[in-house]
Design a protein around this motif. Sequence first.
Motif, PDB file in Angstrom:
ATOM      1  N   ARG A 199       0.821  -1.218   0.000  1.00  0.00           N
ATOM      2  CA  ARG A 199       0.000   0.000   0.000  1.00  0.00           C
ATOM      3  C   ARG A 199       0.850   1.262   0.000  1.00  0.00           C
ATOM      4  O   ARG A 199       0.470   2.271  -0.595  1.00  0.00           O
ATOM      5  N   PHE A 200       1.971   1.233   0.691  1.00  0.00           N
ATOM      6  CA  PHE A 200       2.847   2.400   0.805  1.00  0.00           C
ATOM      7  C   PHE A 200       4.102   2.172  -0.029  1.00  0.00           C
ATOM      8  O   PHE A 200       4.554   1.030  -0.206  1.00  0.00           O
ATOM      9  N   ALA A 201       4.664   3.280  -0.519  1.00  0.00           N
ATOM     10  CA  ALA A 201       5.914   3.209  -1.268  1.00  0.00           C
ATOM     11  C   ALA A 201       6.803   4.372  -0.853  1.00  0.00           C
ATOM     12  O   ALA A 201       6.384   5.536  -0.921  1.00  0.00           O
ATOM     13  N   ILE A 202       8.019   4.042  -0.437  1.00  0.00           N
ATOM     14  CA  ILE A 202       8.985   5.061  -0.056  1.00  0.00           C
ATOM     15  C   ILE A 202       9.951   5.271  -1.207  1.00  0.00           C
ATOM     16  O   ILE A 202      10.335   4.322  -1.900  1.00  0.00           O
ATOM     17  N   SER A 203      10.321   6.515  -1.432  1.00  0.00           N
ATOM     18  CA  SER A 203      11.276   6.827  -2.485  1.00  0.00           C
ATOM     19  C   SER A 203      12.103   8.029  -2.044  1.00  0.00           C
ATOM     20  O   SER A 203      11.758   8.718  -1.078  1.00  0.00           O
ATOM     21  N   LYS A 204      13.180   8.246  -2.761  1.00  0.00           N
ATOM     22  CA  LYS A 204      14.105   9.305  -2.349  1.00  0.00           C
ATOM     23  C   LYS A 204      14.650  10.010  -3.577  1.00  0.00           C
ATOM     24  O   LYS A 204      14.981   9.359  -4.564  1.00  0.00           O
ATOM     25  N   ASP A 205      14.713  11.311  -3.506  1.00  0.00           N
ATOM     26  CA  ASP A 205      15.347  12.113  -4.553  1.00  0.00           C
ATOM     27  C   ASP A 205      16.606  12.722  -3.940  1.00  0.00           C
ATOM     28  O   ASP A 205      16.532  13.706  -3.201  1.00  0.00           O
ATOM     29  N   ASN A 206      17.742  12.106  -4.217  1.00  0.00           N
ATOM     30  CA  ASN A 206      18.982  12.559  -3.588  1.00  0.00           C
ATOM     31  C   ASN A 206      19.369  13.966  -4.016  1.00  0.00           C
ATOM     32  O   ASN A 206      19.950  14.716  -3.235  1.00  0.00           O
ATOM     33  N   ALA A 207      19.016  14.335  -5.229  1.00  0.00           N
ATOM     34  CA  ALA A 207      19.351  15.680  -5.701  1.00  0.00           C
ATOM     35  C   ALA A 207      18.600  16.758  -4.926  1.00  0.00           C
ATOM     36  O   ALA A 207      19.078  17.881  -4.773  1.00  0.00           O
TER      37      ALA A 207
ATOM     38  N   ASN B  13      17.436  16.122  -1.760  1.00  0.00           N
ATOM     39  CA  ASN B  13      17.511  15.773  -0.329  1.00  0.00           C
ATOM     40  C   ASN B  13      16.113  15.535   0.248  1.00  0.00           C
ATOM     41  O   ASN B  13      15.802  15.979   1.369  1.00  0.00           O
ATOM     42  N   THR B  14      15.293  14.856  -0.514  1.00  0.00           N
ATOM     43  CA  THR B  14      13.899  14.668  -0.140  1.00  0.00           C
ATOM     44  C   THR B  14      13.535  13.191  -0.181  1.00  0.00           C
ATOM     45  O   THR B  14      13.907  12.487  -1.120  1.00  0.00           O
ATOM     46  N   VAL B  15      12.812  12.762   0.832  1.00  0.00           N
ATOM     47  CA  VAL B  15      12.270  11.412   0.849  1.00  0.00           C
ATOM     48  C   VAL B  15      10.745  11.519   0.845  1.00  0.00           C
ATOM     49  O   VAL B  15      10.181  12.429   1.461  1.00  0.00           O
ATOM     50  N   TYR B  16      10.113  10.625   0.112  1.00  0.00           N
ATOM     51  CA  TYR B  16       8.662  10.641  -0.047  1.00  0.00           C
ATOM     52  C   TYR B  16       8.054   9.368   0.525  1.00  0.00           C
ATOM     53  O   TYR B  16       8.703   8.321   0.569  1.00  0.00           O
ATOM     54  N   LEU B  17       6.811   9.466   0.903  1.00  0.00           N
ATOM     55  CA  LEU B  17       6.040   8.282   1.283  1.00  0.00           C
ATOM     56  C   LEU B  17       4.691   8.380   0.590  1.00  0.00           C
ATOM     57  O   LEU B  17       3.848   9.190   0.974  1.00  0.00           O
ATOM     58  N   GLN B  18       4.530   7.582  -0.445  1.00  0.00           N
ATOM     59  CA  GLN B  18       3.259   7.502  -1.143  1.00  0.00           C
ATOM     60  C   GLN B  18       2.390   6.504  -0.421  1.00  0.00           C
ATOM     61  O   GLN B  18       2.768   5.337  -0.278  1.00  0.00           O
ATOM     62  N   MET B  19       1.237   6.940   0.041  1.00  0.00           N
ATOM     63  CA  MET B  19       0.354   6.090   0.829  1.00  0.00           C
ATOM     64  C   MET B  19      -0.956   5.910   0.067  1.00  0.00           C
ATOM     65  O   MET B  19      -1.674   6.885  -0.170  1.00  0.00           O
ATOM     66  N   ASN B  20      -1.237   4.688  -0.312  1.00  0.00           N
ATOM     67  CA  ASN B  20      -2.452   4.360  -1.044  1.00  0.00           C
ATOM     68  C   ASN B  20      -3.335   3.435  -0.218  1.00  0.00           C
ATOM     69  O   ASN B  20      -2.863   2.793   0.729  1.00  0.00           O
ATOM     70  N   ASP B  21      -4.598   3.376  -0.600  1.00  0.00           N
ATOM     71  CA  ASP B  21      -5.554   2.500   0.094  1.00  0.00           C
ATOM     72  C   ASP B  21      -5.466   2.702   1.610  1.00  0.00           C
ATOM     73  O   ASP B  21      -5.331   1.744   2.385  1.00  0.00           O
ATOM     74  N   LEU B  22      -5.534   3.939   2.007  1.00  0.00           N
ATOM     75  CA  LEU B  22      -5.385   4.263   3.429  1.00  0.00           C
ATOM     76  C   LEU B  22      -6.533   3.690   4.252  1.00  0.00           C
ATOM     77  O   LEU B  22      -7.691   3.623   3.798  1.00  0.00           O
ATOM     78  N   LYS B  23      -6.197   3.299   5.463  1.00  0.00           N
ATOM     79  CA  LYS B  23      -7.152   2.711   6.392  1.00  0.00           C
ATOM     80  C   LYS B  23      -7.208   3.566   7.656  1.00  0.00           C
ATOM     81  O   LYS B  23      -6.226   4.268   7.976  1.00  0.00           O
ATOM     82  N   PRO B  24      -8.304   3.513   8.389  1.00  0.00           N
ATOM     83  CA  PRO B  24      -8.381   4.295   9.634  1.00  0.00           C
ATOM     84  C   PRO B  24      -7.220   4.009  10.590  1.00  0.00           C
ATOM     85  O   PRO B  24      -6.762   4.922  11.291  1.00  0.00           O
ATOM     86  N   GLU B  25      -6.713   2.789  10.589  1.00  0.00           N
ATOM     87  CA  GLU B  25      -5.598   2.460  11.482  1.00  0.00           C
ATOM     88  C   GLU B  25      -4.278   3.092  11.038  1.00  0.00           C
ATOM     89  O   GLU B  25      -3.286   3.005  11.748  1.00  0.00           O
ATOM     90  N   ASP B  26      -4.261   3.732   9.880  1.00  0.00           N
ATOM     91  CA  ASP B  26      -3.079   4.477   9.459  1.00  0.00           C
ATOM     92  C   ASP B  26      -3.047   5.884  10.060  1.00  0.00           C
ATOM     93  O   ASP B  26      -2.050   6.611   9.887  1.00  0.00           O
TER      94      ASP B  26
END
Length: 111
Positions: free
Chosen positions: A66-74, A76-89
């Motif tokens: 459901r989640f995907a982490i990625s990084k753009d070193n140029a 200095n940013t890290v991302y967290l794409q969160m899909n199909d979110l649930k209340p427990e998130d």
Amino acid sequence: QVQLVESGGGLVQAGGSLRLSCVASGSFFRFEVMGWYRQAPGKEREFVANIANDGRPNYTASVKGRFAISKDNAKNTVYLQMNDLKPEDTGTYYCSLRDFWGQGTQVIVSS
């Protein structure tokens, strides 16, 4: 010293998506491990995901697929794409680098 600034949190309905961002500044090596943790109300902070210096991601079991982490070193940013979110998130999401933390960004998932 390292500064981490998160953004992208918000209120979303279950099944929706959000993309969190964390910009790092200060003294660090570009390819250091960066990660995301979260803390739900009344609970302890828990690991969500991190990305190794070789780009390999690691996830806690509850967010795999459901989640995907990625990084753009140029950038200095890290991302967290969160899909199909649930209340427990629901919780405050924190970016981490070594023993430095950001101020957090709140995610609320309504059912």
